[in-house]
Write an enzyme that holds these catalytic residues in place. Structure first.
Site, PDB file in Angstrom:
ATOM      1  N   ASP A   1     -28.831  18.821 -35.683  1.00 15.67           N
ATOM      2  CA  ASP A   1     -27.534  18.167 -35.854  1.00 15.67           C
ATOM      3  C   ASP A   1     -27.545  17.413 -37.193  1.00 15.67           C
TER       4      ASP A   1
ATOM      5  N   ALA B   1     -20.814  22.570 -42.484  1.00 12.47           N
ATOM      6  CA  ALA B   1     -20.767  22.167 -41.065  1.00 12.47           C
ATOM      7  C   ALA B   1     -19.636  21.178 -40.795  1.00 12.47           C
ATOM      8  N   ALA B   2     -18.880  21.461 -39.751  1.00 11.35           N
ATOM      9  CA  ALA B   2     -17.795  20.558 -39.358  1.00 11.35           C
ATOM     10  C   ALA B   2     -17.286  20.980 -37.996  1.00 11.35           C
TER      11      ALA B   2
ATOM     12  N   THR C   1     -10.776  21.020 -47.083  1.00 14.31           N
ATOM     13  CA  THR C   1      -9.599  21.779 -46.687  1.00 14.31           C
ATOM     14  C   THR C   1      -8.343  21.281 -47.404  1.00 14.31           C
ATOM     15  N   ASP C   2      -7.341  22.155 -47.496  1.00 12.27           N
ATOM     16  CA  ASP C   2      -6.043  21.735 -48.065  1.00 12.27           C
ATOM     17  C   ASP C   2      -5.317  20.778 -47.118  1.00 12.27           C
ATOM     18  N   GLU C   3      -5.764  20.713 -45.851  1.00 12.69           N
ATOM     19  CA  GLU C   3      -5.049  19.872 -44.873  1.00 12.69           C
ATOM     20  C   GLU C   3      -5.135  18.387 -45.222  1.00 12.69           C
TER      21      GLU C   3
ATOM     22  N   TYR D   1      -8.406  16.019 -37.153  1.00 11.73           N
ATOM     23  CA  TYR D   1      -9.259  16.898 -37.972  1.00 11.73           C
ATOM     24  C   TYR D   1      -9.095  16.578 -39.453  1.00 11.73           C
TER      25      TYR D   1
ATOM     26  N   LYS E   1     -11.724  15.028 -42.284  1.00 16.29           N
ATOM     27  CA  LYS E   1     -12.132  15.741 -43.501  1.00 16.29           C
ATOM     28  C   LYS E   1     -11.779  14.898 -44.739  1.00 16.29           C
TER      29      LYS E   1
ATOM     30  N   ASN F   1      -6.191  28.470 -45.605  1.00 11.16           N
ATOM     31  CA  ASN F   1      -6.651  29.192 -44.404  1.00 11.16           C
ATOM     32  C   ASN F   1      -7.436  30.451 -44.759  1.00 11.16           C
ATOM     33  N   ASN F   2      -8.664  30.516 -44.257  1.00 12.90           N
ATOM     34  CA  ASN F   2      -9.509  31.702 -44.468  1.00 12.90           C
ATOM     35  C   ASN F   2      -9.290  32.718 -43.353  1.00 12.90           C
TER      36      ASN F   2
ATOM     37  N   LYS G   1      -8.906  30.662 -33.396  1.00 17.24           N
ATOM     38  CA  LYS G   1      -8.082  30.560 -34.602  1.00 17.24           C
ATOM     39  C   LYS G   1      -7.074  31.703 -34.619  1.00 17.24           C
ATOM     40  N   LEU G   2      -5.947  31.489 -35.291  1.00 19.10           N
ATOM     41  CA  LEU G   2      -4.788  32.366 -35.127  1.00 19.10           C
ATOM     42  C   LEU G   2      -5.100  33.872 -35.213  1.00 19.10           C
TER      43      LEU G   2
HETATM   44  P1  NAD Z   1     -16.584  26.885 -37.779  1.00 21.41           P
HETATM   45  O1  NAD Z   1     -16.067  25.979 -36.720  1.00 21.41           O
HETATM   46  O2  NAD Z   1     -16.445  28.339 -37.614  1.00 21.41           O
HETATM   47  O3  NAD Z   1     -18.146  26.602 -38.001  1.00 21.41           O
HETATM   48  C1  NAD Z   1     -18.668  25.310 -38.043  1.00 21.41           C
HETATM   49  C2  NAD Z   1     -20.187  25.393 -37.914  1.00 21.41           C
HETATM   50  O4  NAD Z   1     -20.711  24.060 -38.036  1.00 21.41           O
HETATM   51  C3  NAD Z   1     -20.648  25.957 -36.563  1.00 21.41           C
HETATM   52  O5  NAD Z   1     -21.669  26.895 -36.750  1.00 21.41           O
HETATM   53  C4  NAD Z   1     -21.169  24.722 -35.823  1.00 21.41           C
HETATM   54  O6  NAD Z   1     -22.198  25.026 -34.900  1.00 21.41           O
HETATM   55  C5  NAD Z   1     -21.662  23.864 -36.973  1.00 21.41           C
HETATM   56  N1  NAD Z   1     -21.677  22.431 -36.641  1.00 21.41           N
HETATM   57  C6  NAD Z   1     -20.658  21.700 -36.098  1.00 21.41           C
HETATM   58  N2  NAD Z   1     -21.072  20.431 -35.908  1.00 21.41           N
HETATM   59  C7  NAD Z   1     -22.347  20.348 -36.355  1.00 21.41           C
HETATM   60  C8  NAD Z   1     -23.304  19.293 -36.442  1.00 21.41           C
HETATM   61  N3  NAD Z   1     -23.022  18.056 -36.007  1.00 21.41           N
HETATM   62  N4  NAD Z   1     -24.518  19.576 -36.957  1.00 21.41           N
HETATM   63  C9  NAD Z   1     -24.834  20.827 -37.372  1.00 21.41           C
HETATM   64  N5  NAD Z   1     -23.974  21.861 -37.307  1.00 21.41           N
HETATM   65  C10 NAD Z   1     -22.748  21.627 -36.816  1.00 21.41           C
HETATM   66  O7  NAD Z   1     -15.916  26.381 -39.138  1.00 21.41           O
HETATM   67  P2  NAD Z   1     -15.431  27.218 -40.404  1.00 21.41           P
HETATM   68  O8  NAD Z   1     -14.072  27.707 -40.163  1.00 21.41           O
HETATM   69  O9  NAD Z   1     -16.511  28.150 -40.802  1.00 21.41           O
HETATM   70  O10 NAD Z   1     -15.315  26.045 -41.478  1.00 21.41           O
HETATM   71  C11 NAD Z   1     -16.432  25.706 -42.308  1.00 21.41           C
HETATM   72  C12 NAD Z   1     -16.019  24.583 -43.248  1.00 21.41           C
HETATM   73  O11 NAD Z   1     -14.914  24.999 -44.037  1.00 21.41           O
HETATM   74  C13 NAD Z   1     -15.549  23.319 -42.532  1.00 21.41           C
HETATM   75  O12 NAD Z   1     -16.019  22.211 -43.259  1.00 21.41           O
HETATM   76  C14 NAD Z   1     -14.023  23.393 -42.581  1.00 21.41           C
HETATM   77  O13 NAD Z   1     -13.466  22.104 -42.577  1.00 21.41           O
HETATM   78  C15 NAD Z   1     -13.842  24.067 -43.930  1.00 21.41           C
HETATM   79  N6  NAD Z   1     -12.607  24.862 -44.103  1.00 21.41           N
HETATM   80  C16 NAD Z   1     -12.281  25.832 -43.198  1.00 21.41           C
HETATM   81  C17 NAD Z   1     -11.164  26.644 -43.431  1.00 21.41           C
HETATM   82  C18 NAD Z   1     -10.778  27.756 -42.473  1.00 21.41           C
HETATM   83  O14 NAD Z   1      -9.731  28.369 -42.662  1.00 21.41           O
HETATM   84  N7  NAD Z   1     -11.578  28.081 -41.471  1.00 21.41           N
HETATM   85  C19 NAD Z   1     -10.374  26.420 -44.569  1.00 21.41           C
HETATM   86  C20 NAD Z   1     -10.728  25.400 -45.455  1.00 21.41           C
HETATM   87  C21 NAD Z   1     -11.860  24.649 -45.218  1.00 21.41           C
HETATM   88  O1  DAU Z   2      -5.687  25.116 -44.022  1.00 20.82           O
HETATM   89  C1  DAU Z   2      -7.064  25.170 -43.803  1.00 20.82           C
HETATM   90  C2  DAU Z   2      -7.359  25.000 -42.327  1.00 20.82           C
HETATM   91  O2  DAU Z   2      -6.974  26.222 -41.701  1.00 20.82           O
HETATM   92  C3  DAU Z   2      -8.810  24.672 -42.038  1.00 20.82           C
HETATM   93  O3  DAU Z   2      -9.138  23.439 -42.605  1.00 20.82           O
HETATM   94  C4  DAU Z   2      -9.071  24.653 -40.529  1.00 20.82           C
HETATM   95  O4  DAU Z   2     -10.450  24.467 -40.271  1.00 20.82           O
HETATM   96  C5  DAU Z   2      -8.634  25.987 -39.946  1.00 20.82           C
HETATM   97  O5  DAU Z   2      -8.793  25.975 -38.543  1.00 20.82           O
HETATM   98  C6  DAU Z   2      -7.180  26.275 -40.300  1.00 20.82           C
HETATM   99  O6  DAU Z   2      -6.304  25.332 -39.648  1.00 20.82           O
HETATM  100  P1  DAU Z   2      -4.907  25.785 -38.979  1.00 20.82           P
HETATM  101  O7  DAU Z   2      -4.511  24.775 -38.003  1.00 20.82           O
HETATM  102  O8  DAU Z   2      -3.940  26.179 -40.039  1.00 20.82           O
HETATM  103  O9  DAU Z   2      -5.419  27.153 -38.276  1.00 20.82           O
HETATM  104  P2  DAU Z   2      -5.070  27.800 -36.831  1.00 20.82           P
HETATM  105  O10 DAU Z   2      -5.657  29.183 -36.853  1.00 20.82           O
HETATM  106  O11 DAU Z   2      -5.441  26.910 -35.712  1.00 20.82           O
HETATM  107  O12 DAU Z   2      -3.488  27.922 -36.871  1.00 20.82           O
HETATM  108  C7  DAU Z   2      -2.799  28.626 -37.899  1.00 20.82           C
HETATM  109  C8  DAU Z   2      -1.311  28.469 -37.634  1.00 20.82           C
HETATM  110  O13 DAU Z   2      -0.970  29.204 -36.451  1.00 20.82           O
HETATM  111  C9  DAU Z   2      -0.870  27.050 -37.382  1.00 20.82           C
HETATM  112  O14 DAU Z   2       0.425  26.852 -37.940  1.00 20.82           O
HETATM  113  C10 DAU Z   2      -0.786  26.947 -35.858  1.00 20.82           C
HETATM  114  C11 DAU Z   2      -0.405  28.349 -35.443  1.00 20.82           C
HETATM  115  N1  DAU Z   2      -0.935  28.792 -34.138  1.00 20.82           N
HETATM  116  C12 DAU Z   2      -2.270  28.683 -33.929  1.00 20.82           C
HETATM  117  C13 DAU Z   2      -2.822  29.093 -32.721  1.00 20.82           C
HETATM  118  C14 DAU Z   2      -4.299  28.935 -32.471  1.00 20.82           C
HETATM  119  C15 DAU Z   2      -0.089  29.343 -33.172  1.00 20.82           C
HETATM  120  O15 DAU Z   2       1.138  29.471 -33.400  1.00 20.82           O
HETATM  121  N2  DAU Z   2      -0.641  29.765 -31.992  1.00 20.82           N
HETATM  122  C16 DAU Z   2      -1.963  29.634 -31.719  1.00 20.82           C
HETATM  123  O16 DAU Z   2      -2.392  30.003 -30.606  1.00 20.82           O
END
Ligand code: NAD
Ligand code: DAU
Length: 374
Positions: free
Chosen positions: A78, A101-102, A153-155, A178, A182, A207-208, A217-218
């Site tokens: 952790d 990690a997050a 993140t852009d959030e 969240y 961040k 969003n990735n 995730k969506l």
């Molecule tokens: P994810 O939830 O898929 O993965 C997070 C990983 O972190 C997991 O493997 C989890 O086990 C690990 N983790 C969580 N808490 C921990 C702790 N206390 N110690 C050690 N490991 C821990 O997340 P992701 O979507 O891969 O996002 C990765 C990073 O990118 C995050 O910082 C997120 O804020 C950022 N980010 C994500 C997106 C997106 O669209 N997914 C976009 C912009 C930024």
């Molecule tokens: O913008 C970057 C962020 O993108 C990252 O920092 C976050 O870690 C990542 O989870 C993502 O956040 P969002 O909230 O944008 O992602 P999510 O996939 O949860 O939702 C995308 C959009 O779709 C959002 O407007 C909510 C909507 N949604 C999501 C889910 C899960 C739905 O309408 N139905 C759903 O069931």
């Protein structure tokens, strides 16, 4: 002095973006032809991940098989556990941290914010503080051949109306537990640069999408629900807008910043690819129906408008001029191709997704999304 970039500590490497990053570093991403981009990395990776529900070692099996115990080491730790983090810095002589990690899901942050504050704020603080101490020289200044890169993140910038873009100098205005966690971590990272001279860089991405994303995730949620004939839950009217980027384009940007980014600077990374959720869902339905032999009209009937996410940010869009002009970054994947590849990946890797869907996650969904018929 040049950065060493030899013994890299990657946090959260068992998650979505982190596991794709490790594949990219070791030249084992699924990208082919023009999309292939060699990271030219010959060092060692230590992946520190405590394997929350979102961490999945199945995403790294090929890496473990090929590089495990040689250039790749996994530590189930952790990031809040200071003695363990100190041990890892020492044991592997860490010179670079790339901190993924997050707790990353907005819905979960609304249901239970505490884990977000612990991991995202205190975990980031713990890593920074251990790095500061480990990289300190005898005269108390900090080495300049090291780097702490923070993934954000852009959030953190809040919510946009119909026009405008987030720039690096846009004031922070986070709305969810969240994004506020961040944003807090970003501030602590910057504070360690200004106060202690810790060499840092920071990136804020949109969003990735791509392989190995947890199916809450969506996109993976919709693809797997279409496959399984389940409801497709759309929050509110489905008119919220997100900017989508292929995960490897994000990771190529991160690696570029780690290699060439200016110490103390932050960079926005974006897809310049905005989609209203409902329009994106229609596109995903079209692609997934074609791959699974389902009728588009039948799948469309499963769209279910559900209660909106509280505080649901309306629109995100990034201005990424800085990284393009200053570091020469550009995206390689088109959205058409990337989305098609992603749909195919989830359908082809049904074992990966079924394993998640049948475990603890199933109970969690049943408990927390009762009214949505997921
Ligand atoms: P994810 O939830 O898929 O993965 C997070 C990983 O972190 C997991 O493997 C989890 O086990 C690990 N983790 C969580 N808490 C921990 C702790 N206390 N110690 C050690 N490991 C821990 O997340 P992701 O979507 O891969 O996002 C990765 C990073 O990118 C995050 O910082 C997120 O804020 C950022 N980010 C994500 C997106 C997106 O669209 N997914 C976009 C912009 C930024
Ligand atoms: O913008 C970057 C962020 O993108 C990252 O920092 C976050 O870690 C990542 O989870 C993502 O956040 P969002 O909230 O944008 O992602 P999510 O996939 O949860 O939702 C995308 C959009 O779709 C959002 O407007 C909510 C909507 N949604 C999501 C889910 C899960 C739905 O309408 N139905 C759903 O069931």
């Amino acid at each position: 002095m040049a950065r060493k970039l030899h013994n890299i500590l990657i946090t959260g490497g068992a998650g979505f973006i982190g596991s794709n990053f490790i594949h990219y570093l070791f030249g084992m991403s699924s990208a082919e032809g023009n999309l292939f981009d060699d990271a030219n990395f010959d060092g060692t990776v230590v992946n520190v991940d405590c394997l929350t529900y979102a961490g999945n070692l199945e995403s790294l099996k090929d890496i473990e098989d090929k590089f495990g115990g040689k250039r790749y080491f996994f530590e189930k730790v952790d990031i809040c556990d200071r003695p363990q983090i100190e041990r890892i810095f020492k044991q592997y002589d860490i010179d670079t941290v790339i901190h993924f990690a997050a707790e990353s899901h907005v819905d979960r942050s609304i249901l239970g914010p505490e884990a977000f504050m612990k991991t995202n704020v205190m975990g980031t603080f713990t890593l920074l503080d251990v790095a500061r101490n480990y990289w300190k020289k005898e005269d108390e200044s900090i080495r300049d051949d090291v780097l702490f890169h923070h993934i954000s993140t852009d959030e953190v910038y809040g919510s946009l109306g119909e026009t405008g873009y987030f720039r690096e100098d846009t004031p922070y205005d986070p709305r969810s537990p969240y994004s506020s966690s961040k944003a807090s971590s970003d501030h602590v990272v910057m504070a360690y640069f200004h106060t202690y001279g810790l060499p840092i860089t920071l990136s804020n991405c949109t969003n990735n999408y791509g392989p190995y994303q947890f199916p809450e995730k969506l996109l993976p949620l919709m693809i797997s629900n279409i496959r399984d004939g389940k409801n497709l839950p759309v929050y509110g009217k489905g008119d919220n807008i997100r900017d989508w980027i292929y995960v490897e384009d994000h990771n190529r940007a991160v690696w570029l910043i780690v290699n060439k980014g200016v110490t103390g600077e932050k960079y926005n990374i974006g897809g310049e690819n905005e989609w209203q959720n409902i329009k994106l869902l229609h596109k995903v339905i079209e692609l997934t129906a074609a791959e699974t032999g389902k009728k588009v009209e039948d799948v469309e009937k499963t769209i279910t408008y559900v209660k909106d996410r509280p505080g649901h940010d309306k629109r995100y869009a990034i201005d990424c001029t800085k990284i393009k002009t200053q570091l020469g970054w550009e995206r390689k994947m088109t959205f058409e191709e990337g989305l098609q590849e992603t749909v195919k990946w989830y359908l082809k890797n049904s074992d990966w997704i079924n394993h998640i869907l049948s475990g603890d996650y199933k109970n969690w969904i049943n408990k927390n999304y009762t009214e949505q018929g997921r």
